[in-house]
Design an enzyme around this catalytic site. Structure first.
Site, mmCIF file in Angstrom:
data_model
loop_
_atom_site.group_PDB
_atom_site.id
_atom_site.type_symbol
_atom_site.label_atom_id
_atom_site.label_comp_id
_atom_site.label_asym_id
_atom_site.label_seq_id
_atom_site.Cartn_x
_atom_site.Cartn_y
_atom_site.Cartn_z
ATOM 1 N N ASN A 191 -11.613 -15.843 36.906
ATOM 2 C CA ASN A 191 -12.613 -16.529 36.081
ATOM 3 C C ASN A 191 -12.213 -16.473 34.605
ATOM 4 O O ASN A 191 -11.813 -15.413 34.104
ATOM 5 C CB ASN A 191 -13.965 -15.808 36.275
ATOM 6 C CG ASN A 191 -15.147 -16.577 35.723
ATOM 7 O OD1 ASN A 191 -15.328 -17.754 36.030
ATOM 8 N ND2 ASN A 191 -15.958 -15.925 34.901
ATOM 9 N N GLU A 196 -11.193 -13.327 32.292
ATOM 10 C CA GLU A 196 -10.684 -13.544 30.919
ATOM 11 C C GLU A 196 -9.424 -12.739 30.580
ATOM 12 O O GLU A 196 -9.354 -12.104 29.533
ATOM 13 C CB GLU A 196 -11.797 -13.260 29.903
ATOM 14 C CG GLU A 196 -13.021 -14.130 30.126
ATOM 15 C CD GLU A 196 -14.191 -13.807 29.204
ATOM 16 O OE1 GLU A 196 -14.019 -13.007 28.273
ATOM 17 O OE2 GLU A 196 -15.270 -14.370 29.427
ATOM 18 N N GLU A 225 -20.147 -20.692 34.415
ATOM 19 C CA GLU A 225 -21.037 -20.175 33.363
ATOM 20 C C GLU A 225 -21.511 -21.312 32.463
ATOM 21 O O GLU A 225 -21.546 -21.188 31.234
ATOM 22 C CB GLU A 225 -20.298 -19.111 32.530
ATOM 23 C CG GLU A 225 -19.730 -17.971 33.367
ATOM 24 C CD GLU A 225 -19.166 -16.813 32.553
ATOM 25 O OE1 GLU A 225 -19.425 -16.761 31.335
ATOM 26 O OE2 GLU A 225 -18.480 -15.968 33.154
ATOM 27 N N HIS A 254 -18.543 -22.898 28.851
ATOM 28 C CA HIS A 254 -19.499 -22.750 27.746
ATOM 29 C C HIS A 254 -19.134 -23.859 26.761
ATOM 30 O O HIS A 254 -18.165 -23.744 26.002
ATOM 31 C CB HIS A 254 -19.345 -21.375 27.080
ATOM 32 C CG HIS A 254 -19.717 -20.243 27.985
ATOM 33 N ND1 HIS A 254 -21.014 -20.030 28.401
ATOM 34 C CD2 HIS A 254 -18.966 -19.274 28.564
ATOM 35 C CE1 HIS A 254 -21.048 -18.963 29.193
ATOM 36 N NE2 HIS A 254 -19.829 -18.494 29.303
ATOM 37 N N ASP A 261 -23.137 -23.854 30.088
ATOM 38 C CA ASP A 261 -24.222 -24.136 29.142
ATOM 39 C C ASP A 261 -23.704 -25.138 28.112
ATOM 40 O O ASP A 261 -22.500 -25.262 27.916
ATOM 41 C CB ASP A 261 -24.829 -22.877 28.482
ATOM 42 C CG ASP A 261 -23.826 -21.834 28.042
ATOM 43 O OD1 ASP A 261 -22.682 -22.200 27.693
ATOM 44 O OD2 ASP A 261 -24.193 -20.644 28.018
HETATM 45 O O1 G3I Z 1 -30.141 -4.428 27.067
HETATM 46 C C1 G3I Z 1 -29.809 -4.052 25.734
HETATM 47 C C2 G3I Z 1 -31.042 -3.772 24.931
HETATM 48 O O2 G3I Z 1 -31.695 -2.654 25.490
HETATM 49 C C3 G3I Z 1 -30.645 -3.523 23.488
HETATM 50 O O3 G3I Z 1 -31.789 -3.363 22.719
HETATM 51 C C4 G3I Z 1 -29.853 -4.695 22.937
HETATM 52 C C5 G3I Z 1 -29.362 -4.447 21.515
HETATM 53 O O4 G3I Z 1 -28.306 -5.340 21.181
HETATM 54 O O5 G3I Z 1 -28.722 -4.881 23.758
HETATM 55 C C6 G3I Z 1 -29.042 -5.195 25.097
HETATM 56 O O6 G3I Z 1 -27.873 -5.369 25.842
HETATM 57 C C7 G3I Z 1 -27.134 -6.552 25.587
HETATM 58 C C8 G3I Z 1 -27.059 -7.359 26.865
HETATM 59 O O7 G3I Z 1 -26.192 -8.458 26.689
HETATM 60 C C9 G3I Z 1 -28.420 -7.882 27.326
HETATM 61 O O8 G3I Z 1 -28.912 -8.801 26.397
HETATM 62 C C10 G3I Z 1 -25.761 -6.135 25.122
HETATM 63 O O9 G3I Z 1 -25.839 -5.525 23.854
HETATM 64 C C11 G3I Z 1 -24.855 -7.341 25.054
HETATM 65 O O10 G3I Z 1 -23.522 -6.915 24.790
HETATM 66 C C12 G3I Z 1 -24.873 -8.068 26.384
HETATM 67 O O11 G3I Z 1 -24.093 -9.229 26.266
HETATM 68 C C13 G3I Z 1 -23.617 -9.797 27.473
HETATM 69 C C14 G3I Z 1 -22.126 -10.082 27.297
HETATM 70 O O12 G3I Z 1 -21.634 -10.814 28.411
HETATM 71 C C15 G3I Z 1 -21.320 -8.786 27.184
HETATM 72 O O13 G3I Z 1 -21.363 -8.062 28.396
HETATM 73 C C16 G3I Z 1 -24.382 -11.075 27.733
HETATM 74 O O14 G3I Z 1 -25.737 -10.750 28.097
HETATM 75 C C17 G3I Z 1 -23.739 -11.866 28.868
HETATM 76 O O15 G3I Z 1 -24.355 -13.131 28.982
HETATM 77 C C18 G3I Z 1 -22.258 -12.061 28.550
HETATM 78 O O16 G3I Z 1 -21.674 -12.771 29.635
HETATM 79 C C19 G3I Z 1 -20.317 -13.154 29.446
HETATM 80 C C20 G3I Z 1 -19.665 -13.153 30.815
HETATM 81 O O17 G3I Z 1 -19.806 -11.884 31.409
HETATM 82 C C21 G3I Z 1 -18.191 -13.546 30.720
HETATM 83 N N1 G3I Z 1 -18.033 -14.815 30.040
HETATM 84 C C22 G3I Z 1 -18.685 -14.922 28.745
HETATM 85 C C23 G3I Z 1 -20.169 -14.573 28.859
HETATM 86 C C24 G3I Z 1 -20.848 -14.719 27.528
HETATM 87 O O18 G3I Z 1 -20.334 -13.786 26.595
#
Ligand code: G3I
Length: 346
Positions: free
Chosen positions: A193, A152, A257, A229, A259
């Site tokens: 990506n 990105e 990715e 997405h 969905d």
């Molecule tokens: O694991 C913690 C949990 O302990 C806590 O209670 C909770 C509170 O908000 O947060 C949890 O962590 C979150 C994690 O996802 C697991 O659910 C983070 O806050 C959250 O920021 C994180 O988001 C991820 C996001 O990237 C940012 O890194 C998403 O899972 C993930 O699917 C998303 O993936 C991105 C790709 O890397 C790049 N392209 C877009 C895609 C979607 O945003």
């Protein structure tokens, strides 16, 4: 008497034989797909949720790390790497014969605090990034088939995103990241990506221009990831065009990715109707079919859904709404969208 027993046994045998013939093994995505098909995984769910794990084992031939190979997870402090969660995924892939796709070496949203607070001149920043990429790629050398090297880096208007990386490393940082990754592993596939190519021709053009520039300068790159997405209302033609134009580079193409939201406006108290499920099925089928027919065989890195089922999708947390964007429901049962994937693969 002996004869009668013989006839009965023969009859039972025939019935069994007939029963076996009448029940061919159920088809799965990986049994139908002619290219790798996968999902982005969490090591925590893989370890703790049997239905999730069984679905992945049964259906998919490839996996991507959803979060745990991002910099803030794998390199949480300047002098400490945390390999354990990533290793769970990499070891699972090795044990089950699945392809491992690593995501992502550099992303502006996955910056650990120690980097946010880092102060140093441009050489110090360059060393930081080079060491990170080198260490992670070398750790997984031979076990990770491909890396999203940079994620990105462009905005929807096609300009370079202003980020901690572009600010400290300068506008040509993407090329150098690819060089560092190549030096660390000469045979791993290296991907750029990004999202939105299906609605933003300018962003797609920025990627294509970058590839042409890399070619001229001999910068290594093997593939492009279209995150995809998307949602049930997005026009098929635009999606197909983005896939076709990406394939025209001659590089590997990854729908990385995927969905398909059924509630793209994020309406409150949304309950999908039968029509929504059918439109979602049709959209999955159209995307998978476009990929299969528009990407030459030797460029088909494959398709990856972002998460496995509606229970673990990132979308509801992100939009703070209800949505159901994946081929499996909250109990990992097959939805009409699953049949859409199979339709697109056939
Ligand atoms: O694991 C913690 C949990 O302990 C806590 O209670 C909770 C509170 O908000 O947060 C949890 O962590 C979150 C994690 O996802 C697991 O659910 C983070 O806050 C959250 O920021 C994180 O988001 C991820 C996001 O990237 C940012 O890194 C998403 O899972 C993930 O699917 C998303 O993936 C991105 C790709 O890397 C790049 N392209 C877009 C895609 C979607 O945003």
């Amino acid at each position: 008497m002996k004869e009668r027993i013989g006839i009965i046994l023969l009859a039972v045998g025939l019935v069994n034989c007939h029963t076996n013939q009448a029940q061919p093994p159920a088809q799965t995505i990986q049994s139908v797909a002619s290219f790798p098909f996968g999902a982005a995984l969490s090591p925590v769910r893989l370890t703790n949720d049997a239905a999730y794990r069984q679905t992945v084992e049964r259906e998919y031939s490839s996996i991507t790390s959803e979060n745990h190979l991002k910099m803030h997870h794998v390199h949480p402090e300047a002098d400490r790497y945390d390999w354990q969660p990533g290793d769970v995924l990499v070891n699972f892939a090795a044990q089950t014969g699945k392809r491992m796709h690593g995501h992502a070496l550099l992303w502006h949203e996955a910056v650990p605090d120690w980097v946010k607070n880092f102060s140093g001149d441009s050489l110090a920043w360059e060393t930081l990034v080079r060491d990170h990429i080198t260490t992670v790629v070398q750790h997984y050398k031979g076990r990770v088939a491909a890396w999203d090297v940079v994620n990105e880096a462009f905005l929807d208007d096609g300009t370079l995103r202003k980020s901690i990386w572009s600010e400290h490393l300068g506008p040509d940082y993407i090329a150098r990241c690819f060089q560092y990754a190549r030096q660390a592993d000469p045979s791993v596939n290296l991907f750029y990506n990004d999202y939105g190519q299906e609605y933003s021709p300018r962003k797609l053009q920025a990627m294509l221009t970058m590839v042409a520039d890399f070619r001229r300068r001999g910068i290594p790159i093997n593939g492009l990831g279209l995150q995809m997405h998307t949602h049930i209302n997005h026009p098929d033609e635009q999606i197909e065009k983005a896939i076709r134009q990406t394939a025209a580079t001659g590089l590997l193409v990854h729908i990385s990715e995927l969905d398909v939201r059924v509630n793209p406006k994020g309406e409150a108290n949304f309950t999908p109707s039968a029509d929504h499920w059918q439109r979602q099925k049709a959209k999955f089928a159209a995307i998978v079919r476009a990929y299969r027919t528009q990407v030459p065989k030797n460029q088909q890195h494959g398709i990856t859904t972002w998460n496995v089922g509606d229970a673990d999708s990132w979308i509801p947390k992100f939009c703070k709404c209800t949505d159901y964007p994946l081929p499996f429901d909250k109990a990992y049962q097959k939805k009409p969208a699953y049949e859409g994937v199979l339709d697109g693969l056939r």
